[in-house]
Enzyme design. Structure first.
Site, mmCIF file in Angstrom:
data_model
loop_
_atom_site.group_PDB
_atom_site.id
_atom_site.type_symbol
_atom_site.label_atom_id
_atom_site.label_comp_id
_atom_site.label_asym_id
_atom_site.label_seq_id
_atom_site.Cartn_x
_atom_site.Cartn_y
_atom_site.Cartn_z
ATOM 1 N N LYS A 258 58.716 53.066 44.963
ATOM 2 C CA LYS A 258 57.106 53.287 44.874
ATOM 3 C C LYS A 258 56.432 52.582 45.853
ATOM 4 C CE LYS A 258 53.931 52.005 43.076
ATOM 5 N NZ LYS A 258 52.525 51.760 43.679
ATOM 6 N N SER A 312 52.459 40.692 44.398
ATOM 7 C CA SER A 312 51.686 39.371 43.632
ATOM 8 C C SER A 312 52.685 38.884 42.746
ATOM 9 C CB SER A 312 50.340 39.785 43.159
ATOM 10 O OG SER A 312 50.519 40.857 42.209
ATOM 11 N N THR A 313 52.305 37.664 42.580
ATOM 12 C CA THR A 313 53.152 36.765 41.521
ATOM 13 C C THR A 313 52.637 37.231 40.281
ATOM 14 O OG1 THR A 313 53.703 34.911 43.041
ATOM 15 C CG2 THR A 313 53.363 34.419 40.583
ATOM 16 N N GLU A 314 51.493 37.587 40.051
ATOM 17 C CA GLU A 314 50.883 38.210 38.707
ATOM 18 C C GLU A 314 51.529 39.225 38.389
ATOM 19 O OE1 GLU A 314 47.085 39.452 39.449
ATOM 20 O OE2 GLU A 314 46.510 39.798 37.298
ATOM 21 N N GLY A 316 54.391 40.358 39.561
ATOM 22 C CA GLY A 316 56.014 39.922 39.469
ATOM 23 C C GLY A 316 56.449 39.503 38.079
ATOM 24 N N GLU A 333 60.034 39.267 45.558
ATOM 25 C CA GLU A 333 59.392 38.617 46.558
ATOM 26 C C GLU A 333 57.852 38.390 46.525
ATOM 27 O OE1 GLU A 333 57.576 37.644 49.822
ATOM 28 O OE2 GLU A 333 58.277 39.387 51.101
ATOM 29 N N CYS A 367 52.725 37.102 53.051
ATOM 30 C CA CYS A 367 52.933 36.238 51.914
ATOM 31 C C CYS A 367 53.393 34.650 52.251
ATOM 32 C CB CYS A 367 54.177 36.803 51.057
ATOM 33 S SG CYS A 367 55.156 37.446 52.234
ATOM 34 N N GLU A 464 46.361 31.761 46.446
ATOM 35 C CA GLU A 464 46.514 32.767 47.708
ATOM 36 C C GLU A 464 45.271 33.755 47.993
ATOM 37 O OE1 GLU A 464 49.736 35.913 47.053
ATOM 38 O OE2 GLU A 464 50.381 35.271 48.978
HETATM 39 P P1 NAI Z 1 50.231 44.177 43.587
HETATM 40 O O1 NAI Z 1 51.212 43.097 43.441
HETATM 41 O O2 NAI Z 1 49.205 44.410 42.473
HETATM 42 O O3 NAI Z 1 50.907 45.430 44.173
HETATM 43 C C1 NAI Z 1 51.907 45.498 44.860
HETATM 44 C C2 NAI Z 1 52.688 46.742 44.478
HETATM 45 O O4 NAI Z 1 53.083 46.648 43.008
HETATM 46 C C3 NAI Z 1 52.361 47.978 44.640
HETATM 47 O O5 NAI Z 1 52.909 48.860 45.109
HETATM 48 C C4 NAI Z 1 51.348 48.148 43.348
HETATM 49 O O6 NAI Z 1 51.384 49.469 43.252
HETATM 50 C C5 NAI Z 1 52.749 47.680 42.414
HETATM 51 N N1 NAI Z 1 52.013 47.456 40.921
HETATM 52 C C6 NAI Z 1 50.782 46.722 40.669
HETATM 53 N N2 NAI Z 1 50.762 46.511 39.351
HETATM 54 C C7 NAI Z 1 51.925 47.160 38.970
HETATM 55 C C8 NAI Z 1 52.589 47.052 37.536
HETATM 56 N N3 NAI Z 1 51.675 46.664 36.576
HETATM 57 N N4 NAI Z 1 53.924 47.542 37.345
HETATM 58 C C9 NAI Z 1 54.503 47.725 38.547
HETATM 59 N N5 NAI Z 1 53.954 47.765 39.865
HETATM 60 C C10 NAI Z 1 52.609 47.629 39.814
HETATM 61 O O7 NAI Z 1 49.356 43.572 44.862
HETATM 62 P P2 NAI Z 1 47.793 43.802 45.143
HETATM 63 O O8 NAI Z 1 46.960 44.380 44.085
HETATM 64 O O9 NAI Z 1 47.960 45.005 46.316
HETATM 65 O O10 NAI Z 1 47.062 42.494 45.877
HETATM 66 C C11 NAI Z 1 46.603 41.547 45.108
HETATM 67 C C12 NAI Z 1 47.298 40.206 45.699
HETATM 68 O O11 NAI Z 1 48.596 40.241 45.571
HETATM 69 C C13 NAI Z 1 46.833 40.299 47.309
HETATM 70 O O12 NAI Z 1 45.376 39.731 47.513
HETATM 71 C C14 NAI Z 1 47.904 38.891 47.475
HETATM 72 O O13 NAI Z 1 47.545 37.848 47.207
HETATM 73 C C15 NAI Z 1 49.008 39.396 46.769
HETATM 74 N N6 NAI Z 1 50.073 40.298 47.418
HETATM 75 C C16 NAI Z 1 51.249 39.605 47.985
HETATM 76 C C17 NAI Z 1 51.835 40.364 48.580
HETATM 77 C C18 NAI Z 1 53.293 39.585 49.198
HETATM 78 O O14 NAI Z 1 53.879 40.120 50.210
HETATM 79 N N7 NAI Z 1 53.808 38.830 48.361
HETATM 80 C C19 NAI Z 1 51.914 41.576 49.077
HETATM 81 C C20 NAI Z 1 50.664 42.235 48.610
HETATM 82 C C21 NAI Z 1 49.666 41.395 47.683
#
Ligand code: NAI
Ligand code: MG
Length: 560
Positions: A258, A312-314, A316, A333, A367, A464
């Site tokens: 996904k 995001s950790t949230e 995760g 990750e 990250c 972050e």
């Molecule tokens: P996110 O964690 O919401 O999205 C990452 C992936 O998870 C996307 O494919 C999204 O569609 C999916 N996702 C979102 N909610 C989900 C759920 N309930 N169940 C399953 N999959 C889900 O990150 P977002 O909203 O794009 O960015 C928010 C913050 O997260 C950023 O500002 C940053 O701080 C952090 N982040 C960290 C990353 C890293 O590499 N560790 C990468 C992207 C964001």
């Protein structure tokens, strides 16, 4: 001697060729070439060069708008963006689509299928069939390795096209994507291809104290965990797909990937290349859609054996909860707030640009970004001013502009988030010695920012930001430093800059982080494991460590 006619002709010919090819005859007929007359031979020659440069640049820019960057990219963008399920390209069951944006212009560049629960379900069924009964289940490790290697070759062959997709979809400079994101992705497939034939168990001498005299032959097999759900973010769209897909395939798993809703394009093109390489139908399924719907359905699916998530950790934490239903294996990750430490004995000529790169690379959307900068008191002013100077040299703009060294943030949401943190920092008393603001133009542009007068009690130091914003803080002694550097819920990465190797290694050992870079930062390699302590994640990406994410160990014991 007057040769003003030469450049004028060249300019006109070049412009009209470009215009004909791109259907812009009317708008360029206004180009004023009168200033090119009455110039000397030398100026005339310069004019020719300028004319050619002008036209090629104009062509490059306009080609993004008109979709003529390259023939294959244009053809890719012009097709409806469907999902790869069981070897076929399919619309969402609901028929819904969502907009895909170019973050440099805030313009819609494509529509992608909005996958939801039924699409995830179809993809999981396909992956299950491919795992249990398809050719993947009987293929030899050597054949599997060859296919994975071929995907790497195809990525390399389409380097510029994939880099253009990253720029138009994510915003990162084309010049960076073509030397970093895409080659690293190709290398990941090749590195993992080599492992396909080297996944081995052990023979184990056992004692079995309650069966004196009995003899056994005991061994372990390493077997694929099964059907894997993979959920990736938008900051390195192609590379994150490569980090996830390559090891899972190497281990013999089948996958439902996904991709992030902000950046679906390059993974879809990768799907085409995976098909071209000859990977059987159903082995790799790619679903586009939102996290709360498609992502959540994948994380919760009962027929998925393992979920691998980057984001995001949230989210995760939501993945962990969703996985509890069938206790699928989980690797994560997640985020970071990585400390980057500069001692006064460091080579500052390397440490200052190194610290700038640590935070500003990929616009801070990493990250592992070195977002908490600890500088030994005596050199604090020099270092923070030096990094601010580096920040001022950064040219923020459209990733297709050759002079751009930093592109836009990925989305309106990310722009709002980062600018909100700038406000939070300011109102908590932080001082911006450069940047601190956004750029008033279309797209999601923020200036690289160095904050001083910050402390661990501030949100901008604990949370972050995921943007080009660093909080710089002075420190006095090593003990105090370690406690402060480790004062974070995260533990993804850290940096140490010192000419004293033993001290640097002592500090590296004390850091509660999955990666510590000494006198460098952001060094990645397919062979080097990457992942987090604490709330930065579970498990490791890359290296042979990542294979553990996708393998089960089976013990076999035979009585002799
Ligand atoms: P996110 O964690 O919401 O999205 C990452 C992936 O998870 C996307 O494919 C999204 O569609 C999916 N996702 C979102 N909610 C989900 C759920 N309930 N169940 C399953 N999959 C889900 O990150 P977002 O909203 O794009 O960015 C928010 C913050 O997260 C950023 O500002 C940053 O701080 C952090 N982040 C960290 C990353 C890293 O590499 N560790 C990468 C992207 C964001
Ligand atoms: Mg989100």
């Amino acid at each position: 001697m007057n040769c003003g006619l030469v450049p004028e002709i060249v300019l006109k010919v070049a412009v009209s060729c470009w215009a004909k090819r791109n259907g812009f005859v009317e708008c360029v007929s206004d180009v004023d070439t009168s200033g090119w007359l009455d110039v000397s031979w030398l100026e005339g020659f310069r004019g020719v060069v300028e004319a050619i440069r002008f036209c090629s640049k104009l062509e490059f820019f306009m080609s993004i708008v008109t979709g003529s960057v390259s023939e294959s990219l244009r053809s890719f963008l012009s097709k409806p963006k469907q999902m790869l399920i069981d070897g076929e390209w399919a619309d969402a069951v609901s028929g819904q689509t969502f907009d895909v944006y170019n973050p440099a212009t805030a313009q819609v560049i494509a529509q992608a299928a909005e996958g939801g629960e039924p699409d995830i379900d179809a993809a999981v069924k396909a992956a299950r069939a491919a795992f249990e009964t398809g050719p993947w289940s009987t293929m030899t490790p050597s054949e599997r390795g060859k296919l994975i290697w071929k995907v790497g070759d195809l990525i390399e062959q389409h380097n510029d096209e994939l880099a253009q997709l990253e720029t138009i979809d994510n915003g990162k400079p084309f010049s960076v994507a073509r030397v970093a994101d895409v080659p690293l992705s190709a290398d990941m497939f090749r590195y993992m291809a080599g492992w396909a034939t080297k996944i081995e168990g052990n023979t184990i001498p056992i004692s079995v104290p309650y069966a004196p005299g009995a003899q056994f032959n005991a061994l372990t097999l390493r077997e694929p965990v099964g059907v894997v759900g993979q959920i990736i973010p938008w900051n390195f769209p192609l590379l994150m797909a490569a980090w996830k897909l390559a090891p899972a395939l190497t281990c013999g798993c089948t996958v439902v990937l996904k991709v992030a809703e902000q950046t679906p394009l390059s993974a879809l093109r990768l799907g085409e290349l995976i098909q071209e390489a000859g990977v059987p139908a159903g082995v790799v399924n790619i679903v586009t859609g939102f996290g709360e719907t498609a992502g959540a359905a994948l994380a919760a699916h009962d027929n998925v054996d393992k979920v691998a998530f980057t984001g995001s950790t949230e989210v995760g934490k939501l993945i962990v909860k969703a996985a509890a239903g069938n206790l699928k294996k989980v690797s994560l990750e997640l985020g970071g707030k990585s400390p980057n430490v500069i001692f006064k004995d460091a080579d500052l000529a390397a440490a200052i640009p190194g610290a700038a790169n640590a935070i500003f690379f990929n616009h801070g959307q990493c990250c592992c970004a070195g977002s908490r900068l600890y500088v030994e008191q005596e050199v604090f002013d020099e270092v923070s001013a030096g990094i601010a100077e580096q920040a001022k040299q950064i040219h923020v703009g459209d990733g297709f502009d050759e002079s751009t060294t930093m592109g836009p943030l990925v989305s309106q949401e990310q722009f709002d988030r980062v600018t909100n943190y700038l406000d939070l920092g300011r109102s908590a008393g932080a001082q911006m010695i450069c940047g601190g603001d956004s750029i008033d133009r279309d797209g999601y542009f923020v200036n690289p920012t160095v904050m001083v007068e910050t402390s661990e009690s501030m949100q901008v130091v604990q949370e972050e930001i995921f943007g080009p914003v660093v909080a710089a803080m002075p420190f006095q002694d090593s003990d105090d430093l370690i406690a402060r550097a480790n004062d974070s819920v995260y533990g993804l990465a850290a940096g140490v800059w010192s000419r004293d190797g033993a001290k640097a290694h002592r500090v590296a050992k004390a850091m509660r982080a999955g990666t510590v870079w000494i006198n460098c930062y952001n060094v990645f390699d397919a062979a080097l494991p990457f992942g987090g302590y604490k709330q930065s994640g579970w498990g490791r990406e890359m290296g042979h460590e990542v294979l553990n994410n996708y393998l089960e160990t089976k013990a076999i014991c035979m009585s002799l």
